[in-house]
Design an enzyme around this catalytic site. Structure first.
Site, PDB file in Angstrom:
ATOM      1  N   GLN A 147      10.997  25.947   1.447  1.00  8.39           N
ATOM      2  CA  GLN A 147       9.704  26.642   1.885  1.00  8.39           C
ATOM      3  C   GLN A 147       9.908  27.385   3.580  1.00  8.39           C
ATOM      4  O   GLN A 147       9.517  26.279   4.349  1.00  8.39           O
ATOM      5  CB  GLN A 147       8.480  25.759   1.641  1.00  8.39           C
ATOM      6  CG  GLN A 147       7.232  26.412   2.211  1.00  8.39           C
ATOM      7  CD  GLN A 147       6.807  27.442   1.225  1.00  8.39           C
ATOM      8  OE1 GLN A 147       6.885  27.254  -0.009  1.00  8.39           O
ATOM      9  NE2 GLN A 147       5.981  28.485   1.719  1.00  8.39           N
TER      10      GLN A 147
ATOM     11  N   GLU B 271       3.080   2.081   2.294  1.00  5.09           N
ATOM     12  CA  GLU B 271       3.722   2.485   3.639  1.00  5.09           C
ATOM     13  C   GLU B 271       5.081   2.080   3.963  1.00  5.09           C
ATOM     14  O   GLU B 271       5.407   0.828   3.478  1.00  5.09           O
ATOM     15  CB  GLU B 271       2.792   2.104   4.658  1.00  5.09           C
ATOM     16  CG  GLU B 271       1.551   2.960   4.606  1.00  5.09           C
ATOM     17  CD  GLU B 271       0.516   2.524   5.538  1.00  5.09           C
ATOM     18  OE1 GLU B 271       0.812   1.547   6.627  1.00  5.09           O
ATOM     19  OE2 GLU B 271      -0.619   3.117   5.800  1.00  5.09           O
TER      20      GLU B 271
ATOM     21  N   ASP C  85       0.934  -1.206  -0.045  1.00 10.07           N
ATOM     22  CA  ASP C  85       0.042   0.103   0.012  1.00 10.07           C
ATOM     23  C   ASP C  85       0.980   1.272   0.155  1.00 10.07           C
ATOM     24  O   ASP C  85       0.428   2.354  -0.008  1.00 10.07           O
ATOM     25  CB  ASP C  85      -0.821  -0.167   1.172  1.00 10.07           C
ATOM     26  CG  ASP C  85      -0.193  -0.063   2.729  1.00 10.07           C
ATOM     27  OD1 ASP C  85       0.997  -0.109   2.579  1.00 10.07           O
ATOM     28  OD2 ASP C  85      -0.758  -0.159   3.713  1.00 10.07           O
TER      29      ASP C  85
ATOM     30  N   LYS D  29      18.776  37.245 -10.299  1.00  6.93           N
ATOM     31  CA  LYS D  29      17.764  36.379 -10.660  1.00  6.93           C
ATOM     32  C   LYS D  29      16.314  36.905  -9.753  1.00  6.93           C
ATOM     33  O   LYS D  29      16.677  37.045  -8.464  1.00  6.93           O
ATOM     34  CB  LYS D  29      18.074  34.976 -10.099  1.00  6.93           C
ATOM     35  CG  LYS D  29      16.865  34.066 -10.623  1.00  6.93           C
ATOM     36  CD  LYS D  29      17.287  32.529 -10.472  1.00  6.93           C
ATOM     37  CE  LYS D  29      17.205  32.024  -9.124  1.00  6.93           C
ATOM     38  NZ  LYS D  29      17.122  30.327  -8.991  1.00  6.93           N
TER      39      LYS D  29
ATOM     40  N   ASP E 158      22.804  34.067  -8.578  1.00  5.42           N
ATOM     41  CA  ASP E 158      21.776  34.868  -7.872  1.00  5.42           C
ATOM     42  C   ASP E 158      22.870  35.661  -7.169  1.00  5.42           C
ATOM     43  O   ASP E 158      23.643  34.782  -6.271  1.00  5.42           O
ATOM     44  CB  ASP E 158      20.840  33.801  -7.214  1.00  5.42           C
ATOM     45  CG  ASP E 158      19.828  34.662  -6.594  1.00  5.42           C
ATOM     46  OD1 ASP E 158      19.803  35.839  -6.450  1.00  5.42           O
ATOM     47  OD2 ASP E 158      18.856  33.654  -6.079  1.00  5.42           O
TER      48      ASP E 158
HETATM   49  C1  R5P Z   1      16.940  28.639  -5.488  1.00  4.41           C
HETATM   50  O1  R5P Z   1      17.053  29.850  -5.491  1.00  4.41           O
HETATM   51  C2  R5P Z   1      18.044  27.814  -5.499  1.00  4.41           C
HETATM   52  O2  R5P Z   1      19.123  28.576  -5.050  1.00  4.41           O
HETATM   53  C3  R5P Z   1      18.247  27.223  -6.954  1.00  4.41           C
HETATM   54  O3  R5P Z   1      18.803  28.375  -7.630  1.00  4.41           O
HETATM   55  C4  R5P Z   1      17.084  26.725  -7.487  1.00  4.41           C
HETATM   56  O4  R5P Z   1      16.438  25.950  -6.828  1.00  4.41           O
HETATM   57  C5  R5P Z   1      17.350  26.166  -9.043  1.00  4.41           C
HETATM   58  O5  R5P Z   1      16.276  25.598  -9.459  1.00  4.41           O
HETATM   59  P1  R5P Z   1      15.890  25.431 -10.901  1.00  4.41           P
HETATM   60  O6  R5P Z   1      17.050  24.359 -11.364  1.00  4.41           O
HETATM   61  O7  R5P Z   1      14.495  24.785 -11.154  1.00  4.41           O
HETATM   62  O8  R5P Z   1      16.318  26.559 -11.571  1.00  4.41           O
END
Ligand code: R5P
Length: 311
Positions: A113, A54, A52, A208, A185
């Site tokens: 999250q 689990e 199932d 980004k 980023d």
């Molecule tokens: C997000 O800010 C993380 O540092 C990664 O840049 C992100 O999770 C990458 O996600 P993806 O490969 O979907 O662009």
């Protein structure tokens, strides 16, 4: 130094300390490597998934009176199942008489999250931590968590280690010393700086921004000079690959000579690997936080040192 001598020295360093490593089903090879490097004995885990869906786990060895480290990553696929296996192993360890249970979770699911970005959301990573606490986990060690500040809200001592120097060393060993370290980023510029400390070349970042409703991202470069350079794009996670594909496109436009990419957690969902290579990235390098095609760098040295320092 030869391998036997290295193992012997590692064993001597761990001698006198009592710690057992519980070999989580999602990180079997990594846990065994950590056991070899640290000299701490391991406890195998019998596991199965019932028809199932689990999960079932059973510790196949005594942990009575021991401090234990459970090594279990919680990457996709089946991150929820892996989280439950981790919780069940912690519960089994405590019921089996373990004194302290430390979770070594190289990739911690739901770490992205870590805020309520939109009204009505919860903070998933805090919920995960509270569940693990109830299951019996006393401390947690992870690697390059997306945002370190999330750990402050955990109901137990939690820390994050960085695998970026190990990734950068991979490229130095391949002869790419002085390569340009690029973060896709600005917020992750610290990653490029950590890599630069090992590579010795320049470093920089792209910008980004993400639309929180559609998930769409926009990447731009300002004042970046990578013409004729070998560039390594470094990120904590590669998920769909969109970030790296976008960065590679910008680097090509800017005249970079060679483009590589490295990440701690290579989730590589769907055809991400192909899309990245098709975008002109020559090699993708990840760690065994996510076992798979690109997990070329092991976290075992980093985690075994941490384990020995724990006591
Ligand atoms: C997000 O800010 C993380 O540092 C990664 O840049 C992100 O999770 C990458 O996600 P993806 O490969 O979907 O662009």
């Amino acid at each position: 130094m030869d391998k036997t001598l290295k193992l012997k020295l590692a064993f001597l360093k761990g001698r006198g300390k009592r710690m057992k490593i519980i070999v989580g089903p999602a990180s079997k090879e990594l846990a065994e490597r950590i056991s070899n490097l640290s000299g701490f004995g391991s406890v195998p885990v019998a596991f199965k998934v019932f028809p199932d869906g689990e999960s079932y786990v059973r510790l196949d060895g005594s942990v009575q009176g021991e401090d234990v480290a459970i090594v279990q990553t919680t990457c996709p696929p089946a991150q929820d199942g892996r989280l439950f296996q981790l919780a069940f192993m912690a519960d089994a360890a405590k019921r089996g008489g373990a004194k302290k249970v430390i979770a070594f979770v190289p990739y911690l699911a739901y770490a992205r999250q870590d805020k309520t970005f939109l009204a009505g959301e919860g903070i998933s990573v805090e919920t995960v931590a509270r569940m693990l606490k109830v299951a019996g986990i006393d401390e947690l060690v992870t690697v390059n968590i997306h945002s370190e500040s999330a750990l402050a809200q955990f109901p137990f001592l939690a820390k994050t280690l960085s695998a970026i120097p190990l990734l950068a060393k991979y490229f130095v060993d391949k002869g790419f010393k002085s390569a340009f370290a690029l973060s896709p980023d600005k917020g992750a510029m610290y990653i490029a700086q950590e890599a630069q400390a090992v590579l010795g070349g320049d470093c920089g970042h792209l910008n980004k921004s993400r639309d929180r409703f559609t998930g769409q991202t926009v990447q731009t470069a300002e004042g970046l000079n990578v013409k004729d350079q070998t560039v390594i794009i470094l990120d904590d996670i590669i998920s769909t690959g969109g970030t790296i594909v976008g960065a590679a496109k910008i680097l090509r436009e800017q005249g970079a000579k060679h483009v590589f990419c490295a990440c701690v957690h290579g989730l590589l969902i769907g055809d991400a690997e192909k899309r990245i290579l098709d975008a002109g990235v020559e090699e993708i390098v990840g760690t065994d936080s996510v076992p798979g095609n690109v997990s070329k760098v092991s976290l075992a040295p980093l985690l075994s040192e941490e384990l020995k320092a724990q006591k």
